[in-house]
Design an enzyme around this catalytic site. Structure first.
Site: not given
Length: 768
Positions: A118, A444, A573, A611, A655, A677, A706
C-alpha cells in the site's frame, strides 16, 4: 500567486487505460495502440488542467502501471532475475516493465513479480523497489524527459514530477542483509542529477520532487540524507525552481529541517494536518514560497472556500502574495475524474451530488480560490453556491438517524469479547468441522467471467429478470461447489458471483451509503475500484449475504464460509463523511456487520470470514497517533465478530501491507484464523508472527493471485516449509494470497490443484 496540481488521475475518464492495458496483455492489441492510448490520456489531462486555470501543470504523473515502478525502471533498479528479459533482445522496454509488475512465465522463463504494497495510508498499491548492497544505478528510461517534451509540443510548459531520492529508497526493501538502503544515496543521486541536466537542457522551469517521508518519523540518517541530497541538487542547478512536496501528514517537529532545504517552494498538506502551518511560518526563509494544499485530494466533498480563504489570507499577510501557491493537498490520483459524468439521479441524488467535487471540480476550486484571494470579493456565484451547499449539508435530514446514534452510544465492553479463549474455541470448532492438518481454503471470490459480469449488467438494464439472474447464479454456484469438492478443498466458498466489489456490494445494502456510476479510482495497474460514499448514519435494514451462503451450504456437507467485509475496510475503501469522527462511522458499520454475522450463524454457517485488509492501511503515519487509531479500529472489528458461539470459526484476511509493527494488535483482533499475503515477500512476514508467538491459526498465502503466473506444487511446498519453521503446523492453513475474482479460470484451476496437492503432500509422514 500561482495555482498548481500535484498529479491527475491517469486512468482516463472512461477507464481507457484499463482496457488498453488488458487488451495488450491479452494479445488483442499492439504496443503502438497501447502507447497511443497513453498519449491521448496525457494530452487530454494537460489540456483540461490548462482550461481549468492551473498555472503549473504536472507531467510524468501518468503511468501505465505505477509511478514507483516507473522510477525503478528509470534508474535501472531492475532486479537480476529480470535481466534475462533485457538480454534476450526479444522484448520491449514496456514488456520488461509489465514483467516487473505482473511476473513473466513464457518463452522458457519463469520470473516472479516485484512485491506490491500500500501507498502509505491509501488504497493505492505500489511496486516495492528491491535494493542490494553497493547497488549501482544508471539512467535507463527517459520517460520523464520524453513526456515533458511531449507536453511542450502541445504548447504546455509542464512541471515534471518525480519521487524524491530519499523517499524512493525508503519505499524499497533491502534484499540482502548487512546494509541500510538509505546508504545508497551517493549511488542514486547522480542519476537524478543526469535527469535534471536533461530537463534543464529542455528548458524546464519548475520540477516537483515528492518527498512524503519528510512528513513521517525520521531517524538521524534520513534527516542527513535530505540535507545532503537537496544541497547537492542546488549546487549543481542553482537556477532550477524546485518544489518539494509533502503530503498525507504534517511536518510537525521537522518544519525546521524542511525549511532549511535549499528549495524554492515547499508544499504542505493542510487538509490532513492544518496545525503544521504556524511552525512553518515561523521558520520559513525569506525567499522560499509556500504551497498550500487546502483542497482535499483524497475525498470527494466540496471545499469550504471560506475556511480555505482564511488560511490563504493568513499566509499572504505573512509572506506576501508572490510567495503563495494554491493546490490540492496531494495528487488527485485518489479521487474520480469528473462529477459531471454522474447524470443518473437514481444512483446519485442531486442533493448529495451538490455536496461533492471530483478531480476536475477540485481544479476549479483551486482556480476559484486564487481568484477570490486576489480579488478579495465573496459575492461571486461560485462562492455563494459553495456556502449554501455546505449549510444545506449540515442540516439535511437524510444524514442523521437517532436510532443509529443511540445504538452506538449503548456499546459495552462485553460486546467486543468472545465467550472463551482461542484454545477452547479451537477444540469446539474441530469437533464440528473435523478439519485435517494443513486445511485448505480460498480467500473468497472466484473468477468473474464475462458471462457473469454480463448477467449483472443485463439485470441492471432490465434485460434479465431477477428470477432468471438468480437461476443463472445458482447454476454457477452449484458448479463451483462441486468443483471445489472434486479437487479436495477443505473449506469451500460460494464464489461471490453476485458481488460487484467487496465494499460496494455491502454499501448497496446499507443505509447511509450512496454511489456513483463513473467514480472510478485506480487501485493498482489496470485494477480500478468505484468506492461507495458514506454520506450519513449507517445501518443494515435486512440480511445481506445469508441467502447465498445458505444456498451454497445446502449443496455440500463440507463447510462453506460466509463471506463479509469488515467495518474498517468498508470505512477505508469508501469515501467517508467528514462531519463526524471516523471512529463513530466505524462503530456504526461494525454493528451492521455484527447483525449479519449473527444471522449467518443462525442459518447454520459455521465458518465466517470478515475481511480486514485495510486495518494496516488506516494506521496513522506518525507512531504517536497509532494507539488511538488501533484502539477504535480493533474494537470495531471485535464488535463485528464476537457475537457468536465458540463453535463458530471466525476468519479474517489481510493483504498487501506491512504488518510486522502491529502484530500484537492483530493478535488482539482474536480471529480464530487469519489468512495473509506472504508469497511475493517469500514468507518474510511470518518472521514477525514467529517471533511474537502468534497465538491463533494462520494461513500464509502460498501463491500470488495478482499475477497470471502459476507456481508449481514444489514451490508451494517450499514456502509452506518456511512457514512451518516459524509457525506450529497445527496452526497453519493453506490458501492463496487473496481473492480470485480478477484471475482467469485456466490459471485458477491449475494453481488451486497444485495448492491442494502441496497441502496433501505435507500431510505425508515422509515430509514431516
Amino acid at each position: 500567486m500561482l495555482t498548481h496540481n500535484l498529479g491527475y488521475p491517469r486512468i482516463g475518464s472512461q477507464r481507457q487505460l484499463k482496457k488498453a492495458c488488458e487488451d495488450y496483455w491479452a494479445g488483442k492489441s499492439t504496443l503502438q495502440q497501447l502507447l497511443h492510448t497513453g498519449s491521448k490520456i496525457r494530452e487530454e489531462n494537460w489540456l483540461l488542467q490548462k482550461q481549468e486555470g492551473i498555472d503549473l501543470i504536472p507531467s510524468n504523473d501518468f503511468s501505465f502501471y505505477d509511478q514507483i515502478l516507473d522510477m525503478s525502471l528509470m534508474v535501472n533498479a531492475i532486479p537480476e532475475r529480470f535481466h534475462e528479459i533485457v538480454l534476450s533482445g526479444k522484448k520491449s522496454e514496456t514488456d520488461l516493465y509489465f514483467a516487473m509488475a505482473r511476473s513473466f512465465q513464457k518463452d522458457g522463463m519463469d520470473i516472479t513479480a516485484l512485491e506490491m504494497t500500500k501507498w502509505f495510508d491509501t488504497n493505492y498499491h505500489y511496486l516495492v523497489p528491491e535494493f542490494r548492497k553497493n547497488q549501482p544505478f544508471k539512467l535507463f528510461s527517459t520517460k520523464i524527459i520524453d513526456e515533458f517534451n511531449e507536453a511542450k509540443q502541445l504548447g504546455i510548459q509542464t512541471k515534471p514530477v518525480l519521487i524524491g531520492p530519499v523517499s524512493y529508497l525508503l519505499l524499497g526493501k533491502e534484499k540482502e542483509s548487512g546494509f541500510d538502503r538509505i546508504d545508497l544515496i551517493p549511488n542514486l543521486l547522480p542519476v537524478y542529477l543526469e535527469i535534471l541536466k536533461r530537463l534543464e537542457k529542455a528548458h524546464v522551469e519548475w520540477v516537483q520532487f515528492d518527498e512524503p517521508f519528510l512528513a513521517l518519523d525520521l531517524g538521524e540518517k534520513e534527516r542527513e540524507a535530505f540535507t545532503y541530497v537537496y544541497t547537492q541538487i542546488r549546487k549543481e542547478f542553482p537556477k532550477l525552481k524546485i518544489l518539494l512536496a509533502t503530503y498525507f501528514e504534517g511536518l510537525d517537529g521537522q518544519g525546521s529541517l524542511a525549511a532549511s532545504l535549499p528549495v524554492c517552494a515547499l508544499h504542505l498538506d493542510l487538509v490532513r494536518n492544518a496545525d503544521q502551518l504556524p511552525e512553518l511560518l515561523s521558520v520559513i526563509p525569506e525567499k522560499m514560497s509556500l504551497s498550500l494544499g487546502v483542497v482535499d485530494g483524497r475525498n470527494i466533498w466540496i471545499n469550504d472556500l471560506e475556511a480555505s480563504l482564511k488560511t490563504i489570507h493568513e499566509v499572504v499577510d505573512r509572506l506576501g502574495e508572490a510567495r503563495v501557491m494554491i493546490a490540492p493537498s496531494c495528487s488527485l490520483l485518489h479521487v474520480p475524474c469528473d462529477l459531471a459524468l454522474e447524470t443518473d439521479e437514481h444512483i446519485l441524488l442531486p442533493e448529495i451530488k451538490s455536496w461533492m467535487a471530483f478531480a476536475k471540480q477540485k481544479l476549479r476550486e483551486v482556480a476559484l480560490l486564487k481568484n477570490l484571494a486576489k480579488n478579495g470579493t465573496k459575492d461571486s456565484g461560485g462562492f455563494l453556491k459553495n456556502q449554501a451547499s455546505l449549510a444545506a449539508r449540515k442540516t439535511a435530514p437524510l444524514i442523521h438517524d437517532p436510532q443509529v446514534k443511540a445504538r452506538v452510544a449503548a456499546i459495552t465492553p462485553a460486546m467486543s469479547s468472545r465467550k472463551s479463549a482461542f484454545a477452547l474455541r479451537k477444540q469446539n470448532q474441530q469437533k464440528v468441522l473435523n478439519l485435517p492438518v494443513f486445511p485448505t481454503t480460498t480467500i473468497g471470490s472466484f473468477p468473474q467471467t464475462k458471462e457473469v459480469r454480463s448477467w449483472r449488467a443485463k439485470l441492471k438494464k432490465g434485460e434479465l429478470s431477477p428470477e432468471e439472474y438468480d437461476r443463472l447464479l445458482r447454476e454457477e454456484t452449484t458448479e463451483l461447489i462441486k468443483w471445489q469438492e472434486e479437487i479436495g478443498l477443505d473449506v469451500l466458498v460460494h464464489g461471490e458471483y453476485e458481488r460487484n466489489d467487496m465494499v460496494e456490494y455491502f454499501g448497496e445494502q446499507l443505509n447511509g451509503y450512496t454511489f456513483s456510476k463513473n467514480g472510478w479510482v485506480q487501485s493498482y495497474g489496470s485494477r480500478c475500484v468505484k468506492p461507495p460514499i458514506v454520506f450519513g448514519d449507517v445501518s443494515r435494514p435486512k440480511a445481506m449475504t445469508v441467502y447465498w451462503a445458505e444456498f451454497a451450504q445446502s449443496l455440500t456437507p463440507v463447510p462453506v464460509k460466509g463471506m463479509l467485509t469488515g467495518p474498517v475496510t468498508i470505512l477505508q475503501w469508501s469515501f467517508v463523511r467528514d462531519d463526524q469522527p471516523r471512529s463513530e462511522t466505524a462503530y456504526q458499520i461494525a454493528l451492521a456487520i455484527r447483525d449479519e454475522v449473527q444471522d449467518l450463524e443462525k442459518a447454520g454457517i459455521r465458518v465466517i470470514q470478515i475481511d480486514e485488509p485495510a486495518i494496516r492501511e488506516g494506521l496513522p503515519l506518525r507512531k504517536a497517533d497509532w494507539p488511538g487509531y488501533l484502539d477504535w479500529s480493533i474494537t470495531a472489528f471485535r464488535i463485528s465478530s464476537t457475537g457468536v458461539e465458540d463453535e463458530t470459526q471466525i476468519h479474517t484476511h489481510m493483504c498487501y501491507s506491512e504488518f510486522n509493527d502491529i502484530i500484537r494488535d492483530i493478535a488482539d483482533m482474536d480471529a480464530d484464523v487469519i489468512t495473509i499475503e506472504c508469497s511475493r515477500s517469500q514468507m518474510e512476514l511470518l518472521d514477525a508472527f514467529g517471533e511474537f508467538n502468534y497465538p491463533n491459526d494462520i494461513g500464509p498465502g502460498v501463491y500470488d493471485i495478482h499475477s497470471p503466473r502459476v507456481p508449481s506444487q514444489e514451490e508451494m511446498i517450499f514456502l509452506l516449509k518456511k512457514a512451518r519453521a516459524v509457525i506450529p503446523e497445527q496452526n497453519l492453513w493453506v490458501n492463496p494470497d487473496c481473492g480470485l475474482k480478477t484471475r482467469h479460470w485456466p490459471e485458477t484451476r491449475e494453481a488451486l490443484i497444485q495448492m491442494v496437492g502441496a497441502a496433501k503432500a505435507l500431510r505425508e509422514p515422509v515430509l514431516v
